[in-house]
Design an enzyme around this catalytic site. Structure first.
Site, PDB file in Angstrom:
ATOM      1  N   ASP A   8       0.893  -1.088   0.004  1.00 28.52           N
ATOM      2  CA  ASP A   8      -0.052   0.049  -0.102  1.00 28.52           C
ATOM      3  C   ASP A   8       0.952   1.280  -0.213  1.00 28.52           C
ATOM      4  O   ASP A   8       0.761   2.147   0.999  1.00 28.52           O
ATOM      5  CB  ASP A   8      -0.819   0.092   1.198  1.00 28.52           C
ATOM      6  CG  ASP A   8      -0.376   0.034   2.590  1.00 28.52           C
ATOM      7  OD1 ASP A   8       0.839  -0.486   2.699  1.00 28.52           O
ATOM      8  OD2 ASP A   8      -0.739   0.517   3.551  1.00 28.52           O
ATOM      9  N   ASP A  15       6.829   1.132   2.621  1.00 31.81           N
ATOM     10  CA  ASP A  15       6.379   0.242   1.405  1.00 31.81           C
ATOM     11  C   ASP A  15       7.302   1.093  -0.040  1.00 31.81           C
ATOM     12  O   ASP A  15       7.792  -0.165  -0.677  1.00 31.81           O
ATOM     13  CB  ASP A  15       4.908   0.652   0.916  1.00 31.81           C
ATOM     14  CG  ASP A  15       3.770   0.277   2.035  1.00 31.81           C
ATOM     15  OD1 ASP A  15       3.442  -1.026   1.900  1.00 31.81           O
ATOM     16  OD2 ASP A  15       3.856   1.211   2.919  1.00 31.81           O
TER      17      ASP A  15
END
Length: 289
Positions: A8, A15
């Site tokens: 995400d 991330d």
């Protein structure tokens, strides 16, 4: 080692850092990336920008934005504001991630490590709707949970879709290795050190995303990269064997030691080895570019 990444990007910066790490890890054969939670198409565009900046081609699929049973806690991807400055794939079909995950796992039975570093909506849906897929996964490695400290803490990835986490923990996968807050909160970088690590132009989109992140935070924790690097560097984390459980509806996680358990929870991390591995991966990206 064949890997599928479910992620995400666009909210916290770890991330994007993990994605860049995987692209520079020589032992990683990244078969594809799927995005999850609010604005999954924007998150897919961010992954595309990272790939293009490093001149890598990886299949990218946008996934599910709505948790299985609760309201969305992460509706926007604020780091998407950097997209006009970086070339990226513009168009992504909606909701193709689960099918892509299923098809790829079935095409490579018992070979793929499924790395999940975001809310577990895609993964829970995959194993709920296609239960025959779970035994075909070589292993699941995840960033999520908190297992050895305050039992009332609900870690963000679990909290954003606890029902999906429960499906994963109960799925007939061979093993699950979880790197939770117990290890990922044990060290961090401040802004200047983080920018130094991201100094190469090949990491330009990630650095720009991190600037947005540092408008809201003073510390960078490497949550997702710890989980990712543990796949290829087994000495990075020490794991305890047992069973993982999530309490509904709150999302608190529990670890129960058990000699025959199929789950493993990380309880320590080698910080010096981590930074050595991370810097080496980013140096390979720069050289490749």
């Amino acid at each position: 080692m064949k890997v599928l990444l479910d992620t995400d990007p666009g909210s916290d910066i770890d991330d994007a850092l993990a994605m860049a790490y995987l692209l520079g890890e020589p032992e990683c054969e990244l078969l594809g990336v799927t995005t999850v939670t609010g604005e999954p198409e924007q998150r897919a565009r961010l992954i595309s920008a990272i790939c293009r900046a490093t001149k890598r081609e990886v299949p990218i699929h946008a996934g599910l934005e709505t948790p299985l049973a609760i309201e969305q806690k992460q509706p926007k991807a604020p780091q998407a504001r950097v997209l006009p400055d970086w070339p990226h794939q513009e168009e992504f079909a909606s909701h193709t991630a689960v099918k892509f995950l299923r098809d790829t796992i079935h095409a490579h039975p018992h070979e793929i490590t499924l790395l999940t570093i975001g809310p577990l909506t895609n993964i829970g849906t995959l194993f709920r709707d296609h239960p025959e897929t779970a035994p075909l996964v070589k292993s699941v490695v995840m960033m999520g949970g908190a297992f050895f400290g305050n039992p009332e803490i609900a870690e963000w990835n679990i909290l954003c879709d606890p029902e999906a986490a429960a499906i994963l923990f109960n799925a007939p996968v061979k093993t699950i290795h979880a790197a939770g807050l117990d290890v990922t909160l044990s060290f961090y970088s401040e802004r200047e050190e983080a920018f130094q690590i991201l100094s190469d132009p090949a990491l330009g989109p990630v650095k720009d995303m991190s600037k947005e992140f540092f408008e809201r935070s003073q510390k960078l924790y490497y949550h997702d990269i710890v989980a990712a690097a543990s796949i290829f560097h087994p000495d990075l984390c020490k794991f305890e064997r047992g069973n993982l459980h999530v309490r509904l509806p709150g999302g608190q996680t529990e670890f129960m030691p058990y000699a025959e358990g199929k789950h493993y929870a990380a309880h320590s991390v080698d910080k010096d080895l981590f930074f050595k591995v991370l810097r080496a991966s980013y140096a390979r990206l720069a050289k490749h570019k």
